[in-house]
Design an enzyme around this catalytic site. Sequence first.
Site, PDB file in Angstrom:
ATOM      1  N   ASP A 117       0.831  -1.201   0.000  1.00  0.00           N
ATOM      2  CA  ASP A 117       0.000   0.000   0.000  1.00  0.00           C
ATOM      3  C   ASP A 117       0.871   1.259   0.000  1.00  0.00           C
ATOM      4  O   ASP A 117       1.984   1.250   0.523  1.00  0.00           O
ATOM      5  CB  ASP A 117      -0.889  -0.024   1.259  1.00  0.00           C
ATOM      6  CG  ASP A 117      -2.091   0.893   1.112  1.00  0.00           C
ATOM      7  OD1 ASP A 117      -2.322   1.416   0.000  1.00  0.00           O
ATOM      8  OD2 ASP A 117      -2.789   1.095   2.117  1.00  0.00           O
ATOM      9  N   GLY A 118       0.332   2.330  -0.562  1.00  0.00           N
ATOM     10  CA  GLY A 118       1.005   3.632  -0.485  1.00  0.00           C
ATOM     11  C   GLY A 118       1.589   4.124  -1.797  1.00  0.00           C
ATOM     12  O   GLY A 118       2.230   5.181  -1.819  1.00  0.00           O
ATOM     13  N   ASN A 119       1.352   3.385  -2.879  1.00  0.00           N
ATOM     14  CA  ASN A 119       1.902   3.819  -4.175  1.00  0.00           C
ATOM     15  C   ASN A 119       1.374   5.194  -4.581  1.00  0.00           C
ATOM     16  O   ASN A 119       2.125   6.055  -5.035  1.00  0.00           O
ATOM     17  CB  ASN A 119       1.510   2.842  -5.295  1.00  0.00           C
ATOM     18  CG  ASN A 119       2.170   1.502  -5.143  1.00  0.00           C
ATOM     19  OD1 ASN A 119       3.086   1.343  -4.358  1.00  0.00           O
ATOM     20  ND2 ASN A 119       1.700   0.528  -5.905  1.00  0.00           N
TER      21      ASN A 119
ATOM     22  N   ARG B   7       0.041   7.643  -2.728  1.00  0.00           N
ATOM     23  CA  ARG B   7       0.537   8.746  -1.890  1.00  0.00           C
ATOM     24  C   ARG B   7       2.005   9.037  -2.173  1.00  0.00           C
ATOM     25  O   ARG B   7       2.438  10.183  -2.159  1.00  0.00           O
ATOM     26  CB  ARG B   7       0.329   8.406  -0.403  1.00  0.00           C
ATOM     27  CG  ARG B   7      -1.112   8.642   0.055  1.00  0.00           C
ATOM     28  CD  ARG B   7      -1.373   7.990   1.381  1.00  0.00           C
ATOM     29  NE  ARG B   7      -1.493   6.540   1.228  1.00  0.00           N
ATOM     30  CZ  ARG B   7      -1.368   5.679   2.227  1.00  0.00           C
ATOM     31  NH1 ARG B   7      -1.097   6.100   3.447  1.00  0.00           N
ATOM     32  NH2 ARG B   7      -1.512   4.389   2.017  1.00  0.00           N
ATOM     33  N   TRP B   8       2.757   7.985  -2.441  1.00  0.00           N
ATOM     34  CA  TRP B   8       4.176   8.168  -2.771  1.00  0.00           C
ATOM     35  C   TRP B   8       4.297   9.074  -3.993  1.00  0.00           C
ATOM     36  O   TRP B   8       5.125   9.982  -4.030  1.00  0.00           O
ATOM     37  CB  TRP B   8       4.803   6.801  -3.056  1.00  0.00           C
ATOM     38  CG  TRP B   8       6.265   6.818  -3.394  1.00  0.00           C
ATOM     39  CD1 TRP B   8       7.306   6.709  -2.519  1.00  0.00           C
ATOM     40  CD2 TRP B   8       6.847   6.959  -4.705  1.00  0.00           C
ATOM     41  NE1 TRP B   8       8.504   6.767  -3.197  1.00  0.00           N
ATOM     42  CE2 TRP B   8       8.247   6.920  -4.545  1.00  0.00           C
ATOM     43  CE3 TRP B   8       6.321   7.110  -5.983  1.00  0.00           C
ATOM     44  CZ2 TRP B   8       9.131   7.029  -5.615  1.00  0.00           C
ATOM     45  CZ3 TRP B   8       7.198   7.218  -7.058  1.00  0.00           C
ATOM     46  CH2 TRP B   8       8.584   7.178  -6.862  1.00  0.00           C
TER      47      TRP B   8
ATOM     48  N   ARG C  42      -0.523   9.138 -10.124  1.00  0.00           N
ATOM     49  CA  ARG C  42      -0.581   7.905  -9.326  1.00  0.00           C
ATOM     50  C   ARG C  42       0.037   6.720 -10.075  1.00  0.00           C
ATOM     51  O   ARG C  42       0.634   5.836  -9.461  1.00  0.00           O
ATOM     52  CB  ARG C  42      -2.041   7.608  -8.949  1.00  0.00           C
ATOM     53  CG  ARG C  42      -2.625   8.597  -7.941  1.00  0.00           C
ATOM     54  CD  ARG C  42      -4.100   8.302  -7.685  1.00  0.00           C
ATOM     55  NE  ARG C  42      -4.274   6.957  -7.123  1.00  0.00           N
ATOM     56  CZ  ARG C  42      -4.157   6.661  -5.828  1.00  0.00           C
ATOM     57  NH1 ARG C  42      -3.899   7.602  -4.955  1.00  0.00           N
ATOM     58  NH2 ARG C  42      -4.318   5.433  -5.406  1.00  0.00           N
TER      59      ARG C  42
ATOM     60  N   HIS D  25       2.587   3.409  -9.046  1.00  0.00           N
ATOM     61  CA  HIS D  25       2.435   1.972  -9.305  1.00  0.00           C
ATOM     62  C   HIS D  25       3.659   1.426 -10.052  1.00  0.00           C
ATOM     63  O   HIS D  25       4.092   0.308  -9.803  1.00  0.00           O
ATOM     64  CB  HIS D  25       1.147   1.708 -10.084  1.00  0.00           C
ATOM     65  CG  HIS D  25      -0.074   2.080  -9.304  1.00  0.00           C
ATOM     66  ND1 HIS D  25      -0.256   1.715  -7.988  1.00  0.00           N
ATOM     67  CD2 HIS D  25      -1.178   2.817  -9.640  1.00  0.00           C
ATOM     68  CE1 HIS D  25      -1.408   2.206  -7.552  1.00  0.00           C
ATOM     69  NE2 HIS D  25      -1.987   2.879  -8.530  1.00  0.00           N
TER      70      HIS D  25
ATOM     71  N   ARG E 234     -11.893   2.247  -8.644  1.00  0.00           N
ATOM     72  CA  ARG E 234     -11.007   3.361  -9.004  1.00  0.00           C
ATOM     73  C   ARG E 234     -11.216   3.741 -10.470  1.00  0.00           C
ATOM     74  O   ARG E 234     -11.768   2.953 -11.253  1.00  0.00           O
ATOM     75  CB  ARG E 234      -9.549   2.957  -8.791  1.00  0.00           C
ATOM     76  CG  ARG E 234      -9.244   2.709  -7.352  1.00  0.00           C
ATOM     77  CD  ARG E 234      -7.768   2.454  -7.146  1.00  0.00           C
ATOM     78  NE  ARG E 234      -7.511   2.232  -5.735  1.00  0.00           N
ATOM     79  CZ  ARG E 234      -6.318   2.253  -5.172  1.00  0.00           C
ATOM     80  NH1 ARG E 234      -5.255   2.488  -5.899  1.00  0.00           N
ATOM     81  NH2 ARG E 234      -6.173   2.052  -3.882  1.00  0.00           N
TER      82      ARG E 234
ATOM     83  N   LEU F 175      11.093 -20.467  -5.194  1.00  0.00           N
ATOM     84  CA  LEU F 175      10.116 -19.515  -4.633  1.00  0.00           C
ATOM     85  C   LEU F 175       8.807 -19.670  -5.383  1.00  0.00           C
ATOM     86  O   LEU F 175       8.804 -19.742  -6.618  1.00  0.00           O
ATOM     87  CB  LEU F 175      10.626 -18.070  -4.796  1.00  0.00           C
ATOM     88  CG  LEU F 175       9.655 -16.965  -4.357  1.00  0.00           C
ATOM     89  CD1 LEU F 175       9.526 -16.937  -2.826  1.00  0.00           C
ATOM     90  CD2 LEU F 175      10.108 -15.589  -4.840  1.00  0.00           C
TER      91      LEU F 175
ATOM     92  N   ARG G 286       2.086  -5.111   5.852  1.00  0.00           N
ATOM     93  CA  ARG G 286       1.350  -4.071   5.129  1.00  0.00           C
ATOM     94  C   ARG G 286       2.135  -2.772   5.233  1.00  0.00           C
ATOM     95  O   ARG G 286       2.438  -2.315   6.340  1.00  0.00           O
ATOM     96  CB  ARG G 286      -0.060  -3.879   5.699  1.00  0.00           C
ATOM     97  CG  ARG G 286      -0.820  -2.812   4.901  1.00  0.00           C
ATOM     98  CD  ARG G 286      -2.292  -2.705   5.252  1.00  0.00           C
ATOM     99  NE  ARG G 286      -2.936  -1.803   4.313  1.00  0.00           N
ATOM    100  CZ  ARG G 286      -4.172  -1.928   3.871  1.00  0.00           C
ATOM    101  NH1 ARG G 286      -4.919  -2.919   4.283  1.00  0.00           N
ATOM    102  NH2 ARG G 286      -4.673  -1.062   3.014  1.00  0.00           N
TER     103      ARG G 286
HETATM  104  C1  FPP Z   1      -1.807   0.195  -3.308  1.00  0.00           C
HETATM  105  O1  FPP Z   1      -1.418   1.536  -3.339  1.00  0.00           O
HETATM  106  C2  FPP Z   1      -1.287  -0.483  -4.474  1.00  0.00           C
HETATM  107  C3  FPP Z   1      -2.044  -0.967  -5.490  1.00  0.00           C
HETATM  108  C4  FPP Z   1      -3.523  -0.866  -5.535  1.00  0.00           C
HETATM  109  C5  FPP Z   1      -1.431  -1.585  -6.683  1.00  0.00           C
HETATM  110  C6  FPP Z   1      -0.184  -2.382  -6.419  1.00  0.00           C
HETATM  111  C7  FPP Z   1       0.470  -2.597  -7.729  1.00  0.00           C
HETATM  112  C8  FPP Z   1       1.754  -2.861  -7.879  1.00  0.00           C
HETATM  113  C9  FPP Z   1       2.702  -3.006  -6.769  1.00  0.00           C
HETATM  114  C10 FPP Z   1       2.282  -2.982  -9.263  1.00  0.00           C
HETATM  115  C11 FPP Z   1       1.953  -4.305  -9.916  1.00  0.00           C
HETATM  116  C12 FPP Z   1       2.773  -5.412  -9.396  1.00  0.00           C
HETATM  117  C13 FPP Z   1       3.566  -6.163 -10.161  1.00  0.00           C
HETATM  118  C14 FPP Z   1       4.311  -7.284  -9.550  1.00  0.00           C
HETATM  119  C15 FPP Z   1       3.750  -5.887 -11.563  1.00  0.00           C
HETATM  120  P1  FPP Z   1      -2.547   2.661  -3.400  1.00  0.00           P
HETATM  121  O2  FPP Z   1      -2.750   3.032  -4.822  1.00  0.00           O
HETATM  122  O3  FPP Z   1      -3.774   2.194  -2.679  1.00  0.00           O
HETATM  123  O4  FPP Z   1      -1.821   3.821  -2.642  1.00  0.00           O
HETATM  124  P2  FPP Z   1      -2.520   4.942  -1.735  1.00  0.00           P
HETATM  125  O5  FPP Z   1      -3.107   4.235  -0.546  1.00  0.00           O
HETATM  126  O6  FPP Z   1      -1.352   5.804  -1.377  1.00  0.00           O
HETATM  127  O7  FPP Z   1      -3.523   5.627  -2.599  1.00  0.00           O
END
Ligand code: FPP
Length: 252
Positions: free
Chosen positions: A31-33, A35-36, A44, A48, A82, A142, A194
């Site tokens: 989580d946090g992509n 906001r990052w 956004r 990701h 979303r 793995l 998480r």
């Molecule tokens: C949560 O952050 C993250 C997601 C909904 C998507 C995760 C996707 C990846 C890590 C990329 C795909 C993976 C691979 C292996 C190719 P958020 O968007 O909810 O962040 P926020 O809470 O800051 O809005």
Amino acid sequence: MLMHHLTIQQISTAQPAIAQAPGLHVAIISDGNGRWATSRGLPRSAGHRAGAESARRVIQAAPRLGIHTLTLFALSSANWKRPAAEVNAILRLLHEYLFTETTHCIDEGVRLSLIGRRDRLPATLRQAIADSEAATAKGTRLHLRLAVDYSAREAIYHAACRFYKVTELSPESFSNVLAEVHRGGSTEVDLLIRTGGEQRLSDFLLWECAFAEFVFLQKRWPDFTAADLEAAVREFGQRERTRGALPDAIAG
Ligand code: FPP
């Protein structure tokens, strides 16, 4: 048996208390992509993309930390709420990941599986998933499970439906059917991590996390490193896991 005095090196060879496969099953809610990215003035989707790089680092580091199964939450079924552009960007990243990493997975002994619904994914992505799964099926170092369009509640519901009118049911047979529903198998989670500061399960591996240890981090997923994974595994190693029994010190 308790894991709490084991070192990371020992974990890789010890028989774990709970996971059915040798080694640890670590599940990550990445989580946090978003906001990052927004904190850097980026879209956004850039978060990701950085998140996918983080996933690559973690996948590479996992086996030497004694992790045998790694389940990453890439897309929740709830994420369809979303904007389509954001969901499509995540699906494109996934497709790209399969395209660039399948050969690498074969070389590294990584078996890749997808858990979750496939019927709502684009047909080309479904085919790429099936191809990667087939190509990596012999990997034993793995087991990488990517949860995509995944809802634990829905998986449990579908497993339960298969037992409609069955009067005798064991937890083991239910687990087996749940594994079939997932397709990518189902082993109990030892450690759930998480990132991003929230402290909830968000419909992820509800059945499998019954006795999991939880590590919640403020750090956002794109900032998560192999060292953070190692620290979480070390913390896990210090926890006493009783599964409802008495701790060793009291039980004698
Ligand atoms: C949560 O952050 C993250 C997601 C909904 C998507 C995760 C996707 C990846 C890590 C990329 C795909 C993976 C691979 C292996 C190719 P958020 O968007 O909810 O962040 P926020 O809470 O800051 O809005």
